[in-house]
Design a protein around this motif. Structure first.
Motif, PDB file in Angstrom:
ATOM      1  N   ILE A  26       0.731  -1.185  -0.056  1.00  0.00           N
ATOM      2  CA  ILE A  26       0.069   0.039   0.127  1.00  0.00           C
ATOM      3  C   ILE A  26       0.878   1.128   0.005  1.00  0.00           C
ATOM      4  N   THR A  27       1.791   1.527   1.089  1.00  0.00           N
ATOM      5  CA  THR A  27       2.690   2.785   1.109  1.00  0.00           C
ATOM      6  C   THR A  27       4.116   2.313   1.376  1.00  0.00           C
ATOM      7  N   PHE A  28       5.056   2.842   0.653  1.00  0.00           N
ATOM      8  CA  PHE A  28       6.290   2.923   0.786  1.00  0.00           C
ATOM      9  C   PHE A  28       6.880   4.117   1.524  1.00  0.00           C
ATOM     10  N   ILE A  29       7.539   4.057   2.426  1.00  0.00           N
ATOM     11  CA  ILE A  29       8.585   5.235   2.945  1.00  0.00           C
ATOM     12  C   ILE A  29       9.944   4.712   3.049  1.00  0.00           C
ATOM     13  N   ASP A  30      10.865   5.975   2.417  1.00  0.00           N
ATOM     14  CA  ASP A  30      12.211   5.490   2.585  1.00  0.00           C
ATOM     15  C   ASP A  30      12.642   6.805   3.550  1.00  0.00           C
ATOM     16  N   GLY A  31      12.736   6.570   4.913  1.00  0.00           N
ATOM     17  CA  GLY A  31      12.955   7.663   5.947  1.00  0.00           C
ATOM     18  C   GLY A  31      14.174   8.446   5.678  1.00  0.00           C
ATOM     19  N   ASP A  32      15.460   7.833   4.909  1.00  0.00           N
ATOM     20  CA  ASP A  32      16.686   8.571   4.919  1.00  0.00           C
ATOM     21  C   ASP A  32      16.581   9.642   3.629  1.00  0.00           C
ATOM     22  N   LEU A  33      15.681   8.993   2.685  1.00  0.00           N
ATOM     23  CA  LEU A  33      15.459   9.986   1.697  1.00  0.00           C
ATOM     24  C   LEU A  33      14.167  10.773   1.552  1.00  0.00           C
ATOM     25  N   GLY A  34      13.610  10.470   2.687  1.00  0.00           N
ATOM     26  CA  GLY A  34      12.351  11.403   2.677  1.00  0.00           C
ATOM     27  C   GLY A  34      11.190  11.145   1.603  1.00  0.00           C
ATOM     28  N   ILE A  35      10.852   9.967   1.330  1.00  0.00           N
ATOM     29  CA  ILE A  35      10.206   9.381   0.010  1.00  0.00           C
ATOM     30  C   ILE A  35       8.840   8.923   0.885  1.00  0.00           C
ATOM     31  N   LEU A  36       8.023   9.169   0.310  1.00  0.00           N
ATOM     32  CA  LEU A  36       6.423   8.746   0.920  1.00  0.00           C
ATOM     33  C   LEU A  36       5.696   8.415  -0.452  1.00  0.00           C
ATOM     34  N   GLU A  37       5.438   7.201  -0.791  1.00  0.00           N
ATOM     35  CA  GLU A  37       4.639   6.841  -2.053  1.00  0.00           C
ATOM     36  C   GLU A  37       3.259   5.921  -1.789  1.00  0.00           C
ATOM     37  N   HIS A  38       2.399   6.356  -2.279  1.00  0.00           N
ATOM     38  CA  HIS A  38       0.951   5.708  -2.116  1.00  0.00           C
ATOM     39  C   HIS A  38       0.833   4.791  -3.339  1.00  0.00           C
ATOM     40  N   ARG A  39       1.021   3.333  -3.313  1.00  0.00           N
ATOM     41  CA  ARG A  39       0.726   2.561  -4.303  1.00  0.00           C
ATOM     42  C   ARG A  39       1.795   2.934  -5.675  1.00  0.00           C
ATOM     43  N   GLY A  40       2.777   3.542  -5.068  1.00  0.00           N
ATOM     44  CA  GLY A  40       3.950   3.931  -6.101  1.00  0.00           C
ATOM     45  C   GLY A  40       3.831   5.303  -6.345  1.00  0.00           C
ATOM     46  N   TYR A  41       2.896   6.022  -6.213  1.00  0.00           N
ATOM     47  CA  TYR A  41       2.671   7.565  -6.507  1.00  0.00           C
ATOM     48  C   TYR A  41       3.382   8.133  -5.185  1.00  0.00           C
ATOM     49  N   PRO A  42       4.378   9.217  -5.626  1.00  0.00           N
ATOM     50  CA  PRO A  42       4.728  10.102  -4.636  1.00  0.00           C
ATOM     51  C   PRO A  42       3.700  11.163  -3.988  1.00  0.00           C
ATOM     52  N   ILE A  43       3.730  11.185  -2.813  1.00  0.00           N
ATOM     53  CA  ILE A  43       2.815  11.983  -1.964  1.00  0.00           C
ATOM     54  C   ILE A  43       2.686  13.526  -2.505  1.00  0.00           C
ATOM     55  N   ASP A  44       3.860  14.126  -2.988  1.00  0.00           N
ATOM     56  CA  ASP A  44       3.730  15.568  -3.307  1.00  0.00           C
ATOM     57  C   ASP A  44       2.959  15.504  -4.587  1.00  0.00           C
ATOM     58  N   GLN A  45       2.933  14.620  -5.428  1.00  0.00           N
ATOM     59  CA  GLN A  45       2.190  14.523  -6.982  1.00  0.00           C
ATOM     60  C   GLN A  45       0.648  14.381  -6.347  1.00  0.00           C
ATOM     61  N   LEU A  46       0.568  13.352  -5.452  1.00  0.00           N
ATOM     62  CA  LEU A  46      -1.104  13.176  -5.177  1.00  0.00           C
ATOM     63  C   LEU A  46      -1.414  14.531  -4.587  1.00  0.00           C
ATOM     64  N   ALA A  47      -0.730  14.977  -3.594  1.00  0.00           N
ATOM     65  CA  ALA A  47      -1.382  16.222  -3.081  1.00  0.00           C
ATOM     66  C   ALA A  47      -1.890  17.363  -4.022  1.00  0.00           C
ATOM     67  N   GLU A  48      -0.819  17.524  -5.130  1.00  0.00           N
ATOM     68  CA  GLU A  48      -1.024  18.657  -6.171  1.00  0.00           C
ATOM     69  C   GLU A  48      -1.937  18.379  -6.956  1.00  0.00           C
ATOM     70  N   LYS A  49      -2.032  16.857  -7.449  1.00  0.00           N
ATOM     71  CA  LYS A  49      -2.711  16.672  -8.801  1.00  0.00           C
ATOM     72  C   LYS A  49      -4.155  15.675  -8.645  1.00  0.00           C
ATOM     73  N   SER A  50      -4.212  15.246  -7.200  1.00  0.00           N
ATOM     74  CA  SER A  50      -5.395  14.285  -7.162  1.00  0.00           C
ATOM     75  C   SER A  50      -6.119  14.664  -6.046  1.00  0.00           C
ATOM     76  N   ASP A  51      -7.008  14.258  -5.686  1.00  0.00           N
ATOM     77  CA  ASP A  51      -8.105  14.421  -4.597  1.00  0.00           C
ATOM     78  C   ASP A  51      -8.420  13.574  -3.523  1.00  0.00           C
ATOM     79  N   TYR A  52      -8.774  13.853  -2.395  1.00  0.00           N
ATOM     80  CA  TYR A  52      -8.854  12.838  -1.229  1.00  0.00           C
ATOM     81  C   TYR A  52      -9.489  11.667  -1.650  1.00  0.00           C
ATOM     82  N   LEU A  53     -10.788  11.767  -2.517  1.00  0.00           N
ATOM     83  CA  LEU A  53     -11.534  10.762  -2.687  1.00  0.00           C
ATOM     84  C   LEU A  53     -10.679   9.626  -3.938  1.00  0.00           C
ATOM     85  N   GLU A  54     -10.216  10.352  -4.575  1.00  0.00           N
ATOM     86  CA  GLU A  54      -9.254   9.474  -5.748  1.00  0.00           C
ATOM     87  C   GLU A  54      -8.254   8.679  -4.737  1.00  0.00           C
TER      88      GLU A  54
END
Ligand code: SDX
Length: 435
Positions: free
Chosen positions: A57-85
């Protein structure tokens, strides 16, 4: 799977080969499932180095500051998607096409209301109850209304329960706020977005039309996206452990809400704002920085540090930008933001925080944004729980879908008494001929 092995040498025993399992990203793991037969357990309070499950479901790399949901980076989801999607993505493992999203949105909007008997449930609480206490009570009571869909082995039951929880959490959350103000509950308006509906149920009254501010709606949607899921954090692990016993999903989600409430976890945004208010002014920051560094002082900088992130929390980066957008739009000159920004600057330069890699986390800025939006501090963790419900449900569903799933039952290092005989004076004996 890999063919690599870890070799364990135990006193008086032959070397033991333990398989090393490789994921698609992140740390490899040593499979210790066969270790018990050696008479040894591993010991890892706080699970600092323990993978409790396999997840996609979610991948975190704490050293690199990476957070992905099903492979999609959180900053792109926050900027381009919406919560329901993002809810659809977390739950189903892929982004929806237009038909799939429209159907998902339609079903969610059909379950936003609460049973009127449940609405009466609120009246049993004191008006000054903490909204988290109300949320724990009301969400736990949901299982008493849905006897028709509590069979966790039934895929349809699991699906309808997921929809009911996604749909009803904003209604439950906002009603706990309205109840505390003495204002009437606002029923959902299904013509609005998920975030817009939340704001309307929070702030509208039957007396006048409420127009959703698009900047606040966008900020609320980002806050919901940023808090939706975060791998095996304390509350998600709580939901998985509760679910492993076969408990019904409403009971599992309540366990997650209770765990999230702690100030070390989801309660940190509320605690962070309390801290900023206690600091009060930029001049007082050095005193509090010293308190945070003092081993004998329990004070910690709320909103700083993270078990996994030893780099910037990517959510905090998005939240910081959102924070300034909201304050600029509302033309709010919040002295607490001045304190927050100066605290961040100092902490990021101070050797103590730099060496321990204590960066601002998502809670550091979310409290300020929510305060700027006029949301009371007691509602911060309620909003976090509303958002994280999709993460909890997705992990609960993933766990149940995995073959061979077992009840979670950790062992211990026992250090208490043993083998005592009960030759103790029977304190319950009242007559004179007692020994
Ligand atoms: C969330 O797990 C998740 O993913 C959680 C979360 C999610 O989305 O689900 O990201 C949400 O919970 C974010 C974290 C919110 N909590 C806070 O902001 C509370 C303040 N932070 C700390 O309580 C702490 O940083 C934790 C709880 C977040 C993490 O604690 P750890 O990983 O157990 O680390 P630790 O307590 O062992 O700290 C390591 C060192 C210690 O010093 P030493 O004993 O090594 O000398 O860093 C120090 C700590 O004293 N330290 C801090 C500090 N956090 C850690 N010192 C001062 N202020 C702090 N905030």
């Amino acid at each position: 799977m890999s063919d690599q092995k870890a070799i364990l040498h135990l006193p008086g025993k032959e070397p033991i080969e333990l398989p090393i399992l490789k994921g698609s990203a992140g740390n490899d793991v040593i499979d210790i499932r066969t270790l018990g037969k050696t008479g040894y357990f591993t010991y890892d309070p706080g699970f600092l180095a323990t993978a409790s499950c396999e997840s996609a479901i979610t991948f975190i790399d704490g050293d690199l500051g990476i957070l992905e949901h099903r492979g999609y980076p959180i900053d792109q989801l926050a900027e381009k998607s919406d919560y329901l999607e993002v809810c659809y993505l977390l739950l189903n493992g892929h982004l929806p096409n237009r038909v799939q999203f429209d159907e998902f949105h339609r079903v969610v909007s059909k379950h936003t209301m609460l049973h009127e008997q449940l609405v009466m449930f609120y009246k049993g609480f004191r008006r000054d109850s903490h909204p988290m206490a109300i949320m724990v009570g009301v969400v736990g009571a949901l299982s008493s209304f849905y006897h028709d869909s509590l069979d966790i082995t039934n895929e349809t039951h699991r699906e309808i329960t997921a929809f009911r929880l996604i749909s009803k959490m904003p209604t439950i959350a906002t009603m706990s706020y309205k109840y505390s103000t003495g204002q009437p509950f606002m029923y959902p308006d299904n013509t609005l977005s998920y975030a817009g509906n939340f704001l309307r149920m929070m702030f509208a009254t039957p007396c006048e039309e409420y127009v959703v501010n698009p900047v606040l709606e966008s900020a609320m949607d980002k806050i919901l996206i940023l808090h939706a899921d975060h791998e095996q954090n304390a509350s998600t692990s709580t939901v998985r452990l509760a679910g492993s016993s076969g408990a019904n999903p409403f009971a599992c989600i309540v366990a997650g809400i209770a765990s999230l409430w702690g100030p070390a976890h989801g309660g940190a945004n509320e605690a962070c704002l309390e801290m900023l208010e206690e600091i009060g002014s930029v001049d007082n920051i050095p005193e509090y920085i010293n308190k945070a560094k003092d081993k004998n002082d329990p004070f910690r900088l709320m909103g700083f540090g993270h078990r996994v992130y030893k780099n910037h929390d990517p959510r905090a980066t998005v939240m910081r930008k959102t924070c300034h957008e909201v304050l600029d739009d509302l033309k709010i000159d919040d002295p607490l933001l001045d304190v927050a920004m100066e605290l961040e600057r100092i902490a990021l330069e101070d050797p103590y925080f730099v060496e321990k890699k204590l960066y601002p986390n998502v809670d550091f800025y979310s409290g300020i944004v929510l305060r700027a939006m006029g949301i009371p501090r007691s509602m911060f963790t309620v909003i976090f729980a509303t958002s994280r419900t999709i993460g909890w449900i997705s992990h609960w569903k993933e766990m149940l879908d995995q073959p061979g799933q077992k009840i979670g039952r950790p062992r211990q290092l026992y250090t208490g008494e043993s083998g005592l005989s009960f030759d103790h004076v029977d304190v319950r004996c009242k007559s004179d001929d007692c020994e």
